[in-house]
Design an enzyme around this catalytic site. Structure first.
Site, mmCIF file in Angstrom:
data_model
loop_
_atom_site.group_PDB
_atom_site.id
_atom_site.type_symbol
_atom_site.label_atom_id
_atom_site.label_comp_id
_atom_site.label_asym_id
_atom_site.label_seq_id
_atom_site.Cartn_x
_atom_site.Cartn_y
_atom_site.Cartn_z
ATOM 1 N N SER A 160 0.834 -1.192 0.000
ATOM 2 C CA SER A 160 0.000 0.000 0.000
ATOM 3 C C SER A 160 0.881 1.260 0.000
ATOM 4 C CB SER A 160 -0.964 -0.027 1.193
ATOM 5 O OG SER A 160 -1.976 0.943 1.047
ATOM 6 N N ASP A 167 -17.643 -15.589 -15.261
ATOM 7 C CA ASP A 167 -17.485 -17.034 -15.367
ATOM 8 C C ASP A 167 -17.861 -17.510 -16.763
ATOM 9 O OD1 ASP A 167 -16.535 -17.412 -12.841
ATOM 10 O OD2 ASP A 167 -18.426 -18.086 -11.973
ATOM 11 N N ASP A 179 -14.683 -16.510 -18.968
ATOM 12 C CA ASP A 179 -13.396 -17.216 -18.837
ATOM 13 C C ASP A 179 -13.545 -18.733 -18.772
ATOM 14 O OD1 ASP A 179 -13.983 -17.981 -16.162
ATOM 15 O OD2 ASP A 179 -12.964 -16.240 -15.334
ATOM 16 N N ASP A 219 -15.188 -20.685 -10.892
ATOM 17 C CA ASP A 219 -14.348 -20.800 -9.700
ATOM 18 C C ASP A 219 -14.589 -19.693 -8.692
ATOM 19 O OD1 ASP A 219 -13.332 -18.739 -11.177
ATOM 20 O OD2 ASP A 219 -11.286 -19.522 -11.303
ATOM 21 N N ASP A 271 -8.543 -5.446 -5.670
ATOM 22 C CA ASP A 271 -8.184 -4.340 -4.784
ATOM 23 C C ASP A 271 -9.117 -3.149 -5.014
ATOM 24 O OD1 ASP A 271 -6.955 -2.304 -3.324
ATOM 25 O OD2 ASP A 271 -4.939 -2.978 -3.813
ATOM 26 N N HIS A 285 -7.048 -5.743 -1.079
ATOM 27 C CA HIS A 285 -5.947 -4.815 -0.847
ATOM 28 C C HIS A 285 -4.895 -5.434 0.066
ATOM 29 C CE1 HIS A 285 -3.792 -1.128 -0.780
ATOM 30 N NE2 HIS A 285 -3.964 -0.926 0.506
#
Length: 520
Positions: free
Chosen positions: A177, A245, A248, A252, A396, A434
């Site tokens: 960060s 999903d 790709d 999952d 993030d 993050h």
């Protein structure tokens, strides 16, 4: 470095036969430095000044002090030196948020693994979201921006040499960060400080990052009817996962590459009575803004945008973007502190007066040179043999992963792709939020790694790269069943050096890293 400081730091140190005690470091003379204490700490639990006790530490020498490179500087630091079993390495640790304190658990982990370790508060005291220390104190802002980490690193090297009678063989820095920003600042400004650097989710384009936070605060609060409550985030994420999903081919629960997938917020519009399963027209408008991100009036993106797939969870939008209640997100707190205390230095600053183009220019003109670590010329760091590993979670919500991609690409453009890949690599982490957490395999650092070796731990990977010349071609991350080691392995997945991605072979378990290969 001044000549006087160079002499002080490089003066002959007592050899092992002199048997310097921990207490003797109290009288060590270092320029602009006050050693407050140097005390041996017995093996066992250690009660830190902040936080719960740290258990099972080895015996070490604890040195505390302060550095004053300016009349308004007071950089508090600590150096912990293993009493025995030192591995010959120094590890530097960074700070999250606006800093203001030393994080002791990572120091404990480092000294337990045999490292001498150094950390500082970057020159002020306060909570990580508190920037009130900055108003009227430009030298403290410089300390926070880049000076404190460099100064404490130099003092730590001098203390290491004095205590052990020899210098550290290697020095490594790892943080995430704002600490990732500090890491890149070290590589850019002070390439001699560290041999290997790990920069996690770096906040290196600092002025634009917090500007994005101010813009998001306006986007979520300008129309009270458009505020998206935490109760509606699961429906948004579920729709995003379903769309991705299908794209790709892997069901999952992860968005493997959010840059290749999108969600039209209009598909979530309530057809009838509003509920947590749908969005009002005003909320659809807010969601469109967040997915698009801020742009200047002439169409230039400011600092990425929110991506699909990371909306829920303890590190998701209810923490960083929309907040648990209106105006209570962490990005709102950082943006307020930044513009109120650092940019305008006015305690009455109100985000409702924020104008992106106008105020971002003021911030850049005043603070970009101090806070931003965006210089793509890492030639000096490369030439001295330095190695850099950057990692960033795709989910993030605090700092867009696209920011790390853009910086890495800028280095490749400046130095050449092949030349850059020889000393610097970027790893993107599907399903990680993050710095940690999230639905994907996200443990690959130190005690959290599946195995303490260079194939599973980014810190060890950089050490092997520096010391043996073996670049990391993949790092296997793990997701534990209970979120922590010892609770069972739910899934492993390889992390690949950008621009490669982990691709399923078409057979084998999608929960097993062995079923994936790094490919374009």
């Amino acid at each position: 470095m001044t000549a006087a400081l160079l002499v002080a730091l490089l003066a002959p140190a007592p050899g092992p036969s002199a048997g310097p005690s921990c207490e003797s470091l109290r009288t060590l003379k270092l320029v602009q430095t006050t050693i407050a204490s140097a005390e041996p700490v017995a093996a066992g639990p250690f009660t830190a000044p902040e936080g719960p006790p740290i258990e099972n530490l080895p015996a070490f020498c604890r040195v505390t002090g302060s550095i004053a490179p300016s009349a308004d500087s007071d950089i508090r630091f600590e150096v912990w030196l293993p009493a025995s079993g030192w591995n010959g390495r120094l590890r530097g640790l960074g700070n999250g948020g606006f800093a203001g304190s030393i994080s002791y658990p990572p120091m404990g982990s480092a000294v337990s693994a045999g490292y001498a370790v150094v950390a500082s508060d970057t020159g002020h005291r306060g909570a990580a979201t508190d920037a009130r220390w900055a108003a009227g104190h430009p030298e403290k802002v410089i300390d926070f921006g880049y000076r404190a980490v460099h100064e404490t690193t130099e003092r730590a090297k001098a203390l290491v040499r004095a205590f052990y009678g020899r210098p550290a063989q290697r020095a490594y820095f790892h943080s995430c960060s704002n600490g990732g920003r500090e890491a890149l600042m070290e590589a850019q400004r002070f390439p001699d400080d560290y041999d290997g650097i790990v920069a996690g989710a770096p906040a290196n384009f600092f002025t634009h990052l917090v500007t994005k936070g101010a813009w998001e605060m306006q986007a979520t609060l300008a129309d009270p009817a458009g505020y998206i409550t935490a109760a509606k985030l699961p429906a948004i994420e579920a729709a995003a996962l379903a769309a991705c999903d299908a794209k790709d081919g892997l069901k999952d629960g992860l968005v493997d590459d959010p840059s290749q997938c999108s969600l039209d917020p209009a598909t979530l519009a309530c057809a009838g009575t509003e509920s947590d399963a749908c969005l009002s027209a005003a909320q659809v408008g807010t969601l469109k803004k967040l997915y698009a991100g801020p742009h200047t009036k002439d169409g230039r993106p400011v600092h990425g945008h929110q991506v699909v797939g990371g909306e829920t969870g303890p590190g998701g939008w209810s923490l960083w973007v929309t907040g648990p209640a209106p105006g209570q997100s962490l990005l709102a707190a950082f943006a307020t502190g930044f513009y109120r205390d650092m940019v305008f230095e006015r305690p009455d600053w109100d985000f409702r007066t924020f104008d992106l183009d106008r105020d971002m220019k003021v911030a850049d003109d005043k603070l970009a040179g101090t806070l931003n670590a965006v210089d793509p010329d890492l030639g000096r760091f490369r030439d001295r043999g330095g190695k850099l590993l950057v990692y960033h979670g795709w989910d993030d919500a605090a700092i867009a992963a696209s920011n790390s991609i853009e910086y890495y690409q800028s280095v490749r453009t400046r130095l050449g792709a092949k030349e850059t890949d020889a000393f610097a690599r970027l790893f993107l982490v599907p399903g990680m939020m993050h710095c940690a957490g999230g639905p994907g395999p996200n443990a690959f650092i130190g005690p959290g790694a599946l195995h303490p070796d260079a194939d599973h731990d980014v810190e060890r990977a950089v050490e092997r790269w520096v010391e043996k010349g073996t670049a990391p071609e993949r790092i296997v991350a793990v997701r534990y069943t209970g979120g922590r080691p010892g609770t069972g392995v739910a899934r492993t997945r390889p992390l690949c050096p950008y621009p490669l991605h982990a691709r399923w072979s078409g057979s084998g378990s999608i929960d097993d890293a062995a079923s994936f290969a790094c490919a374009p």
